[in-house]
Design an enzyme around this catalytic site. Sequence first.
Site, PDB file in Angstrom:
ATOM      1  N   LYS A  13       0.831  -1.218   0.000  1.00 24.43           N
ATOM      2  CA  LYS A  13       0.000   0.000   0.000  1.00 24.43           C
ATOM      3  C   LYS A  13       0.860   1.260   0.000  1.00 24.43           C
ATOM      4  CE  LYS A  13      -2.308  -0.573   3.822  1.00 24.43           C
ATOM      5  NZ  LYS A  13      -1.764  -1.819   4.400  1.00 24.43           N
ATOM      6  N   ARG A  88      -9.731   1.230   8.798  1.00 19.28           N
ATOM      7  CA  ARG A  88      -9.295  -0.132   9.146  1.00 19.28           C
ATOM      8  C   ARG A  88     -10.406  -0.921   9.813  1.00 19.28           C
ATOM      9  NH1 ARG A  88      -3.460   1.028   9.304  1.00 19.28           N
ATOM     10  NH2 ARG A  88      -2.259  -0.896   9.531  1.00 19.28           N
ATOM     11  N   ARG A 127      11.719  -5.677   3.568  1.00 21.43           N
ATOM     12  CA  ARG A 127      11.608  -4.236   3.837  1.00 21.43           C
ATOM     13  C   ARG A 127      12.524  -3.839   4.990  1.00 21.43           C
ATOM     14  NH1 ARG A 127       5.710  -2.134   4.859  1.00 21.43           N
ATOM     15  NH2 ARG A 127       5.865  -2.802   7.007  1.00 21.43           N
ATOM     16  N   ARG A 139      10.908   0.100  11.934  1.00 22.36           N
ATOM     17  CA  ARG A 139       9.691   0.189  12.735  1.00 22.36           C
ATOM     18  C   ARG A 139       9.673  -0.866  13.829  1.00 22.36           C
ATOM     19  NH1 ARG A 139       4.753   0.525   8.540  1.00 22.36           N
ATOM     20  NH2 ARG A 139       3.760  -0.509  10.296  1.00 22.36           N
ATOM     21  N   ARG A 150      -0.693  -8.114  13.681  1.00 21.79           N
ATOM     22  CA  ARG A 150      -1.249  -7.114  12.751  1.00 21.79           C
ATOM     23  C   ARG A 150      -2.076  -7.804  11.671  1.00 21.79           C
ATOM     24  NH1 ARG A 150       4.073  -4.439  11.040  1.00 21.79           N
ATOM     25  NH2 ARG A 150       2.857  -3.220   9.569  1.00 21.79           N
TER      26      ARG A 150
HETATM   27  P1  AMP Z   1       0.576   1.065   9.272  1.00 22.92           P
HETATM   28  O1  AMP Z   1       1.746   1.968   9.084  1.00 22.92           O
HETATM   29  O2  AMP Z   1      -0.579   1.430   8.417  1.00 22.92           O
HETATM   30  O3  AMP Z   1       0.942  -0.387   9.193  1.00 22.92           O
HETATM   31  O4  AMP Z   1       0.077   1.308  10.776  1.00 22.92           O
HETATM   32  C1  AMP Z   1       0.899   1.061  11.882  1.00 22.92           C
HETATM   33  C2  AMP Z   1       0.064   0.937  13.133  1.00 22.92           C
HETATM   34  O5  AMP Z   1      -0.615   2.168  13.378  1.00 22.92           O
HETATM   35  C3  AMP Z   1      -1.026  -0.093  13.078  1.00 22.92           C
HETATM   36  O6  AMP Z   1      -0.561  -1.407  13.379  1.00 22.92           O
HETATM   37  C4  AMP Z   1      -1.989   0.428  14.107  1.00 22.92           C
HETATM   38  O7  AMP Z   1      -1.551   0.158  15.400  1.00 22.92           O
HETATM   39  C5  AMP Z   1      -1.919   1.922  13.906  1.00 22.92           C
HETATM   40  N1  AMP Z   1      -2.915   2.396  12.931  1.00 22.92           N
HETATM   41  C6  AMP Z   1      -2.656   2.927  11.701  1.00 22.92           C
HETATM   42  N2  AMP Z   1      -3.777   3.237  11.071  1.00 22.92           N
HETATM   43  C7  AMP Z   1      -4.792   2.897  11.897  1.00 22.92           C
HETATM   44  C8  AMP Z   1      -6.190   2.947  11.799  1.00 22.92           C
HETATM   45  N3  AMP Z   1      -6.792   3.434  10.703  1.00 22.92           N
HETATM   46  N4  AMP Z   1      -6.907   2.501  12.836  1.00 22.92           N
HETATM   47  C9  AMP Z   1      -6.310   2.049  13.947  1.00 22.92           C
HETATM   48  N5  AMP Z   1      -5.008   1.936  14.104  1.00 22.92           N
HETATM   49  C10 AMP Z   1      -4.224   2.365  13.080  1.00 22.92           C
END
Ligand code: AMP
Length: 301
Positions: A13, A88, A127, A139, A150
């Site tokens: 993404k 999400r 990554r 990260r 996740r």
């Molecule tokens: P990502 O970078 O999109 O993988 O997001 C990293 C982390 O941020 C996720 O594992 C969640 O803990 C939190 N997070 C990001 N976007 C959301 C969302 N829309 N709703 C809830 N938690 C989020």
Amino acid sequence: MRIILLGPPGSGKGTQAQLLVQRYGIVQLSTGEMLRAAVAAGTPVGLKAKEIMASGGLVPDDVVVGIISDRIDQPDAKNGFILDGFPRTVPQAEALDELLKHKHLKLDAVIELRVNESALLNRVETRVAQMRERGEEVRLDDTPEVLTKRLASYRNQTEPLIHYYSERRKLSTIDGMMAIDEVTRAIHRQLLALGAVEPKSHGKTHGKTRARSAAKAAPAKKAKAATKSAKKPTKTAKKAAKSRKAAKKTVTGPKKAAKKTGKKAVKKAGKKKAAKKTAKKAVKKGAKKAAKKVTKKRAKR
Ligand code: AMP
């Protein structure tokens, strides 16, 4: 143009969002990035999110909806945006519908990147290795254990969005297992088919004018232009043509050099001939002079 990119962690993404940003001149709104920034800055939201994120859980809906609502109002998002990692959950999707309605904005498409779950761990590991190589900070949630959590969050809470958007005729599913540029092309084709982008938007960077005129273009005009664009060479094809040209140049190089050397030789030969002529003339002149001298001497005698 406003689109949502939907897919599990490691589905690409973020990568696709960045490419779409370059292509269409719109902004990427990644809740994950925003939350990480909040954590780094130690804001109240960051403090709330830190532990949840580290464990692979989801931050409360109201927190992320608030962040997104504010972000959409920023001037740089006026031209359009790509939501990456939001919504999400179904309540987040409902909240997004509400706030878009309230702001008189339309959602153009939801692009789902479908990937093989077994490939995800590999992708995330790659990554992480690449980030380490570049000396970037890795990260905290990019570990096999947290990734498993996740993925579970995605399956249980995010996957229902596929049904949610499919029911609303917004969903387009793309094979996320293809090469990066193939996925980008597939997304572009899908956006063209939906009339979300102007056919000419195959270039590198696009400004506001183009995106605005895309929004204004009449559907018939868009369809006609879409076919035209499909025939146009893609970036990869253009690159291939360029390298073919370059290869041709290298191949023809020695020929050219030979021609040049030939020309030089001819020039040189010409010069030699001229020199010879001058020498001959000089000899002739000298001979004439000598002959004259002899005749004079004889006449004197
Ligand atoms: P990502 O970078 O999109 O993988 O997001 C990293 C982390 O941020 C996720 O594992 C969640 O803990 C939190 N997070 C990001 N976007 C959301 C969302 N829309 N709703 C809830 N938690 C989020």
